[in-house]
Design an enzyme around this catalytic site. Structure first.
Site, PDB file in Angstrom:
ATOM      1  CB  CYS A   1       3.777   0.250 -17.966  1.00  0.00           C
ATOM      2  SG  CYS A   1       5.289   0.248 -18.912  1.00  0.00           S
TER       3      CYS A   1
ATOM      4  CB  ALA B   1      -0.886   0.006   1.239  1.00  0.00           C
TER       5      ALA B   1
HETATM    6  C1  UDX Z   1       5.189  -2.657 -14.967  1.00  0.00           C
HETATM    7  C2  UDX Z   1       5.013  -4.171 -14.921  1.00  0.00           C
HETATM    8  O1  UDX Z   1       5.415  -4.646 -13.630  1.00  0.00           O
HETATM    9  C3  UDX Z   1       5.885  -4.820 -15.996  1.00  0.00           C
HETATM   10  O2  UDX Z   1       5.659  -6.221 -15.992  1.00  0.00           O
HETATM   11  C4  UDX Z   1       5.507  -4.229 -17.360  1.00  0.00           C
HETATM   12  O3  UDX Z   1       6.337  -4.752 -18.376  1.00  0.00           O
HETATM   13  C5  UDX Z   1       5.665  -2.724 -17.336  1.00  0.00           C
HETATM   14  O4  UDX Z   1       4.879  -2.155 -16.284  1.00  0.00           O
HETATM   15  P1  UDX Z   1       6.959  -0.878 -14.191  1.00  0.00           P
HETATM   16  O5  UDX Z   1       5.959   0.101 -14.722  1.00  0.00           O
HETATM   17  O6  UDX Z   1       8.398  -0.728 -14.548  1.00  0.00           O
HETATM   18  O7  UDX Z   1       6.534  -2.389 -14.662  1.00  0.00           O
HETATM   19  O8  UDX Z   1       6.876  -0.773 -12.613  1.00  0.00           O
HETATM   20  P2  UDX Z   1       6.361  -1.703 -11.432  1.00  0.00           P
HETATM   21  O9  UDX Z   1       7.521  -2.199 -10.680  1.00  0.00           O
HETATM   22  O10 UDX Z   1       5.392  -2.682 -11.947  1.00  0.00           O
HETATM   23  O11 UDX Z   1       5.585  -0.631 -10.515  1.00  0.00           O
HETATM   24  C6  UDX Z   1       4.545   0.121 -11.136  1.00  0.00           C
HETATM   25  C7  UDX Z   1       4.020   1.120 -10.115  1.00  0.00           C
HETATM   26  O12 UDX Z   1       3.292   0.427  -9.075  1.00  0.00           O
HETATM   27  C8  UDX Z   1       5.093   1.944  -9.397  1.00  0.00           C
HETATM   28  O13 UDX Z   1       4.644   3.285  -9.277  1.00  0.00           O
HETATM   29  C9  UDX Z   1       5.178   1.293  -8.004  1.00  0.00           C
HETATM   30  O14 UDX Z   1       5.538   2.242  -7.016  1.00  0.00           O
HETATM   31  C10 UDX Z   1       3.744   0.839  -7.794  1.00  0.00           C
HETATM   32  N1  UDX Z   1       3.596  -0.308  -6.892  1.00  0.00           N
HETATM   33  C11 UDX Z   1       4.138  -1.501  -7.249  1.00  0.00           C
HETATM   34  C12 UDX Z   1       2.845  -0.162  -5.719  1.00  0.00           C
HETATM   35  O15 UDX Z   1       2.359   0.929  -5.423  1.00  0.00           O
HETATM   36  N2  UDX Z   1       2.658  -1.242  -4.915  1.00  0.00           N
HETATM   37  C13 UDX Z   1       3.185  -2.467  -5.230  1.00  0.00           C
HETATM   38  O16 UDX Z   1       2.983  -3.404  -4.461  1.00  0.00           O
HETATM   39  C14 UDX Z   1       3.957  -2.598  -6.422  1.00  0.00           C
END
Ligand code: UDX
Length: 460
Positions: A264, A256
């Site tokens: 993405c 959270a």
């Molecule tokens: C994502 C997908 O994970 C990946 O498989 C796809 O190819 C591209 O999009 P990315 O956008 O690089 O990858 O970031 P990711 O690590 O997935 O995090 C995305 C967002 O979610 C970030 O802002 C992160 O802070 C947030 N996040 C992630 C959360 O808030 N909580 C979580 O538990 C995980």
């Protein structure tokens, strides 16, 4: 067997894919329309921050070529990857103009039959349109295959060599092309990964659906975190208990916090919602995923107002420190970062000064670049003058400088540099010891023993 591969687009996906395919022993030519990017790459520099990428580029320089010319880039290519970006249109739909422009250039410059591998995240049906665009320009035979990417920024190289699955989507009649692509990844499909061989449209949907369910997990836990606060539950404990269920999974996105940003999730969630509306098959749950994510900004801001009020600090007089600007740790990407939305709401409500520290991203460069800043503050000197960055000293020195006489520290992006702060010395520097932890890194007692008050996102 060594193949000649051409990658169109040297962004986060294209460049990492090309360099990693070279690492597997292939000859790779990366094509981009940006002279600046290609010039950097020819000098052995990486135009993006991705841990381990510069070293991998250097290691494979004998197998890597960079050019802005399609004619040169396509020469002798066995496989041609389309890895250009697909930004959102105002309607939320994916803008495919770069994909179709690349397809047209490929058609115009193709000298031999080729396999076209679509890496870009594209709406269902795009592969067939790409095939039509190419075949309009050439009588060479092309097989268009969808091979969506699942790399995470900051972990992209690891993800390339440790995929959960390799998705290959092609219609019947392209079995030979599928076999060629499978052969390319055989060294990467290790014990736990597997190929998902399916049709073209299903492969395109798998990508959107995967990103959307991950985003929905985040919005689920974010919404639950507000209830956890009301009933005295620590949301991180709940997530810990949930992840042990293999149907949920130890890597589930159940942290959270400030919410999801990046190039993405926001774009892909918007595009899938738009497709649902277009096809009269609305994705109501996904629409809520997006709304909840937006609401995290308001929720975070109300915690900031509250902690200052409780410390008898007037919000408009507060010296605010914000740790983290990139959308997540270990990346220089700020596209649709929730941190920008937080800055916007702080300024909109009269914040006087926000001192922003990030190990890689500079607020001054972001202000100069402008394009990723919230539209309301772009070029708005009165507002932008309230944002202060740091150019000298190491990250710890910057934190000390920012914390001096500060009233509030906000943890917005959980870079490693920010996850073991020395609250004793920070507290001695600050005017008021308020800390808002928007990524749930710290526990209350870790701070309260140093006289800090703490607000977080659903932790006790
Ligand atoms: C994502 C997908 O994970 C990946 O498989 C796809 O190819 C591209 O999009 P990315 O956008 O690089 O990858 O970031 P990711 O690590 O997935 O995090 C995305 C967002 O979610 C970030 O802002 C992160 O802070 C947030 N996040 C992630 C959360 O808030 N909580 C979580 O538990 C995980």
């Amino acid at each position: 067997m060594t193949k000649n591969i051409t990658i169109i687009g040297t962004g986060y996906i294209g460049l990492v894919t090309g360099v990693c395919l070279a690492e597997l022993g292939n000859n790779v030519t990366c094509v981009d329309i940006s002279e600046e990017k290609i010039k950097k790459l020819k000098n052995g520099e990486s135009p993006i921050f991705e841990p381990g990428l510069p070293e991998l580029i250097a290691k494979n320089k004998s197998r890597l070529k960079f050019t802005t010319s399609y004619a040169e880039g396509l020469e002798g290519a066995d496989l041609i990857y389309i890895a250009v970006h697909t930004p959102s249109k105002p309607s939320g739909e994916a803008d495919l103009k770069y994909v179709f422009a690349a397809a047209k250039e490929i058609g115009e410059n193709l000298k031999i039959d080729a396999i076209i591998v679509n890496k870009s995240t594209v709406p269902v049906g795009t592969g067939h349109k790409v095939e039509k665009v190419i075949q309009k320009e050439t009588d060479k035979k092309v097989s268009v295959i969808s091979c969506p990417e699942f790399l995470r920024e900051g972990k992209a190289i690891y993800d390339f060599f440790h995929p959960y699955r390799i998705v290959i989507g092609a219609d019947t009649g392209h079995e030979k092309a599928v076999a060629t692509l499978k052969d390319l990844y055989k060294d990467v499909v290790n014990s736990h990964a597997e190929y998902i061989i399916t049709d073209l449209r299903s492969a395109e949907m798998i990508k959107y659906a995967s990103n959307s369910i991950l985003a929905t997990q985040i919005s689920f836990i974010n919404e639950l975190s507000h209830l956890c606060e009301k009933v005295g539950v620590d949301v991180t404990e709940v997530a810990r208990g949930m992840k042990l269920d293999e149907r949920i999974g130890k890597d589930a996105f159940l942290n959270a916090g400030l919410g999801f940003g990046g190039s993405c999730f926001p774009k892909d969630v918007r595009a899938l919602i738009a497709l649902g509306k277009q096809q009269n098959a609305r994705l109501n749950l996904l629409e809520q995923t997006e709304k909840i994510n937006e609401r995290q900004i308001e929720k975070s801001f109300s915690k900031i107002k509250k902690i200052l009020k409780e410390a008898n600090v007037n919000f408009k007089d507060a010296k605010i420190v914000m740790l983290g600007l990139s959308f997540k740790p270990n990346t220089d990407d700020t596209r649709e970062s929730q941190t920008f939305k937080l800055i916007d709401i702080l300024l909109k409500n009269g914040a006087k000064e926000i001192h922003i520290i990030d190990p890689i991203v500079s607020i001054d460069e972001e202000i100069h670049r402008e394009k990723f800043l919230p539209k309301r503050i772009r070029g708005n000197k009165k507002e932008l003058d309230k944002l202060h960055g740091f150019t000298d000293g190491n990250i710890q020195e910057q934190i000390v400088k920012a914390a001096t006489n500060a009233d509030l520290i906000i943890l917005a992006t959980e870079w490693g540099d920010f996850t073991s702060l020395d609250f004793a010395s920070l507290g001695a520097l600050m005017r008021n010891k308020c800390f808002v932890d928007l990524r749930n890194i710290y526990t209350k007692n870790a701070l309260e023993k140093h006289g800090f008050t703490l607000k977080n996102m659903g932790r006790k």
